[in-house]
Structure formats: C-alpha cells, structure tokens
Design a protein around this motif. Structure first.
Motif, PDB file in Angstrom:
ATOM      1  N   TRP A 280      19.728  70.139  60.941  1.00 54.03           N
ATOM      2  CA  TRP A 280      19.978  69.906  62.363  1.00 54.03           C
ATOM      3  C   TRP A 280      20.987  70.917  62.916  1.00 54.03           C
ATOM      4  O   TRP A 280      20.854  71.395  64.047  1.00 54.03           O
ATOM      5  CB  TRP A 280      20.486  68.486  62.571  1.00 54.03           C
ATOM      6  CG  TRP A 280      21.016  68.198  63.948  1.00 54.03           C
ATOM      7  CD1 TRP A 280      22.310  67.992  64.308  1.00 54.03           C
ATOM      8  CD2 TRP A 280      20.254  68.103  65.157  1.00 54.03           C
ATOM      9  NE1 TRP A 280      22.414  67.762  65.659  1.00 54.03           N
ATOM     10  CE2 TRP A 280      21.158  67.822  66.210  1.00 54.03           C
ATOM     11  CE3 TRP A 280      18.895  68.225  65.455  1.00 54.03           C
ATOM     12  CZ2 TRP A 280      20.750  67.672  67.527  1.00 54.03           C
ATOM     13  CZ3 TRP A 280      18.490  68.070  66.776  1.00 54.03           C
ATOM     14  CH2 TRP A 280      19.402  67.789  67.799  1.00 54.03           C
ATOM     15  N   PHE A 300      14.962  64.536  64.531  1.00 61.72           N
ATOM     16  CA  PHE A 300      16.209  64.117  63.894  1.00 61.72           C
ATOM     17  C   PHE A 300      16.723  62.837  64.554  1.00 61.72           C
ATOM     18  O   PHE A 300      16.576  62.643  65.766  1.00 61.72           O
ATOM     19  CB  PHE A 300      17.255  65.218  64.007  1.00 61.72           C
ATOM     20  CG  PHE A 300      16.930  66.442  63.199  1.00 61.72           C
ATOM     21  CD1 PHE A 300      17.426  66.602  61.910  1.00 61.72           C
ATOM     22  CD2 PHE A 300      16.111  67.439  63.717  1.00 61.72           C
ATOM     23  CE1 PHE A 300      17.124  67.722  61.150  1.00 61.72           C
ATOM     24  CE2 PHE A 300      15.799  68.569  62.974  1.00 61.72           C
ATOM     25  CZ  PHE A 300      16.306  68.705  61.687  1.00 61.72           C
ATOM     26  N   VAL A 312      15.549  62.743  59.111  1.00 56.06           N
ATOM     27  CA  VAL A 312      14.654  63.708  59.722  1.00 56.06           C
ATOM     28  C   VAL A 312      13.223  63.353  59.342  1.00 56.06           C
ATOM     29  O   VAL A 312      12.963  62.877  58.229  1.00 56.06           O
ATOM     30  CB  VAL A 312      14.992  65.157  59.287  1.00 56.06           C
ATOM     31  CG1 VAL A 312      14.850  65.346  57.775  1.00 56.06           C
ATOM     32  CG2 VAL A 312      14.129  66.170  60.036  1.00 56.06           C
TER      33      VAL A 312
END
Length: 350
Positions: A280, A300, A312
């Motif tokens: 992320w 996410f 995720v």
C-alpha cells in the motif's frame, strides 16, 4: 544529346506523377518509407486496424482498437501491392506506419513498477533457516511435526523449546532453530527445504500481449490457490496456502510485476507480517479512486476503527474479489461483515 535530355526530363516527370498517384490516390505504387519492409518484431496499433485471414486482405477476421499489441513473424509483399504484416497467430494487417508503430512491447509508465519479461527472481536467500518469529510454509511443517501448531503458523517459544528437545534426542547441535540438517532429521526432503522458498509463479504474459492479458495472467495465478488454507507469511506454490499479500505477490509475478522490496522469499521473515502495508505504501503503483476500480486492481482495507492497513485483495470486477482470508483462499464480495473499510485501490497495470 538533346534527345537524351528530353528523355531524362520525361522520366523525372513520370516518377513524380507516380509517387503522387501512389500516395494521393491509393495506387498500388507506394513509398517504402511509409511501410515496414523488414520485420518490426512487435507492433502497437496507433488507431483501429482490421485483421485479415489472408495476405491479400480480402477476408476480414476482426477489427482491433488502438493500443493493441501483436508479434510479427513476417513481412509479406505481393507484386505491385503494399507490404502487409503477418502475426504469429497467422493473421494479416497493414504494414503502414500511419496505423502501426514498432515497440518493445507493453509496459507501465516509468514511474510505476516495470513489467518484466524474464522469469522474476525475488530478493532473499533460498534455503533460509527457520527461527523464532518466522512464519510461512516451513514453519507450518515444523510446528505440525513438533505438535505446537494450533492454527497460527508463527514460530513461537513453544516450538523453539520443542525443537531443542528434538535436537538433543537426535544428537544435533541444540539451537532451537531449524537448519537443513534438523529439517532432514525431521523427515522432510532436501528438495522441499529449498523448493518452498524458490517457487516463483511462471510468467504468463508476453511483451506482445496487451494490458488485459497481463491482468488475466495475474488473476489466473490467484485462482490456482482457491480453496487452500489461509497461512500467515506464506507465498509459495499453489500446493500450499498463502496469506492475503502472499497471494497478491505470486499473482503479480505471473503478470510480470516484481514489487520490490516485497519478496515472496522474505515474506516469511519477521517484520514482513504485514506486507499488505508495504504494498500500500509503495509509490510505484498508481493509486486510483475506489469508484474507478477495474479488474486486476489491488483493493486495500483498514482495520476497523483505525487507519492501519491489514488486508489486500485482488479485484475481479462486478464487486467481487479473490483473497486469502481465514480460513481459506476464496472469492468474496468486495465488502462484507468482516472487512468493509476500504483504504483505497492500487492499479498494477496502467
């Protein structure tokens, strides 16, 4: 002498007129610089182009849009006609540079992860020893052998103590850590010792394939894990389970993306428990609005009540994702009662 002069002028006029009618009125005469006369290798369409089933371009096959990629196997020329390109699938299209351009193949913009066309080699040591704090498939095997597995494959103190007792009984160096010698004495194979670490999903998309093919390669690999158990710190062969980011890592490998510093080998190491957070945080993905999500994007999630990334999943379209979530790898709605706080969406292939 005078006749030769007039003849030369006549030839120049005819040549100029020939070029004029060839370019301006579509005659069979053509300017070679406007066409590929040698194999360009891989091409991308600049605008919509018709594929034909024959080199004479009489039998239409289909029309492809701009930004379509193809591998060219041959340039075909027929007397008095413009050359055409033959693809590796046996179809034919124009060789005009107005419609197709030579390229090295499909690629992300330079600021994002680059698509690779050689087998990906993750960072890390293959055949690593297993110690306290490690997770992953080898830890899962060890804990089951030692009788300390209770659903969470993290090399804990109980496992450490059990391994020390095992090593004493078998006259091994007592360290509480599992090296190759201890692994083999436990009855596991030498092949598994390195094979579990070494596995990398094979590349399933070529340079002459477009964006869609890379997305499908990624999703196809993820589907190979369906039904396998959720196992923390795991990112190996479809023979085994994975965790959420472990699934995403191997899926990306199949599409040609190596999301360093995240690595399937190091995924089992302490400090890599939350590679979803590292993915992320990467600036090498294009982050897009949730409303603009597309098939193949990474979705996410925040831990409820916080702004901490804890999950995720891979978006399939139609508000469905494929994910590794306890107890197994499965297809679910993009939001459900277990995880619905979407942090954002990262695009793997732009």
């Amino acid at each position: 002498m005078q006749k030769r002069k007039y003849r030369l002028i006549e030839l120049i006029i005819l040549a100029a007129f020939g070029v004029f009618i060839g370019v301006g009125f579509g005659s069979s005469i053509h300017a070679s610089s406007s066409y590929y006369t040698t194999n360009p290798g891989i091409i991308k369409t600049k605008k919509a182009v018709v594929y034909y089933r024959d080199a004479a371009r009489k039998v239409k096959d289909q029309t492809v849009a701009a930004n379509h990629f193809a591998k060219i196997s041959n340039v075909v020329t027929t007397d008095g006609k413009a050359p055409v390109l033959e693809t590796n699938t046996g179809r034919f299209l124009t060789a005009s540079k107005q419609f197709v351009v030579k390229t090295t193949g499909y690629q992300n913009p330079k600021r994002y992860y680059q698509v690779q066309y050689n087998q990906i080699k993750p960072f890390g040591k293959v055949g690593y020893p297993v110690k306290r704090g490690f997770e992953g498939i080898k830890t899962w095997y060890i804990m089951r052998k030692m009788g300390t597995f209770s659903g969470y494959d993290k090399y804990n103190q109980a496992t450490y103590n059990a391994v020390k007792r095992f090593q004493r009984r078998h006259h091994l160096k007592v360290s509480g850590n599992v090296n190759e010698q201890t692994w083999l004495k436990m009855g596991f194979s030498k092949r598994a010792w390195t094979g579990i670490d070494r596995y990398v999903a094979p590349l399933k998309a070529h340079a002459w394939d477009g964006r869609s093919a890379h997305i499908e390669a990624m999703i196809h690999q993820a589907y190979r894990y369906l039904g396998n158990p959720y196992l923390v710190g795991s990112s190996s062969s479809p023979r085994y389970g994975t965790d959420c980011s472990g699934l995403a890592i191997q899926a990306m490998y199949a599409g040609g993306i190596n999301p360093l510093p995240v690595s399937s080998i190091h995924h089992a190491y302490p400090g890599n428990e939350w590679n979803s957070r590292n993915l992320w945080a990467s600036k090498k993905f294009k982050h897009v609005a949730y409303s603009h999500r597309q098939r193949g994007d990474l979705v996410f999630y925040y831990q409820p009540g916080t702004h901490v990334i804890w999950h995720v999943a891979i978006y399939l379209g139609h508000n469905r994702v494929i994910e590794s979530w306890p107890p197994k790898i499965m297809i679910q709605s993009i939001k459900n009662g277990q995880r619905s706080d979407v942090a954002g969406v990262a695009r793997v292939f732009d």
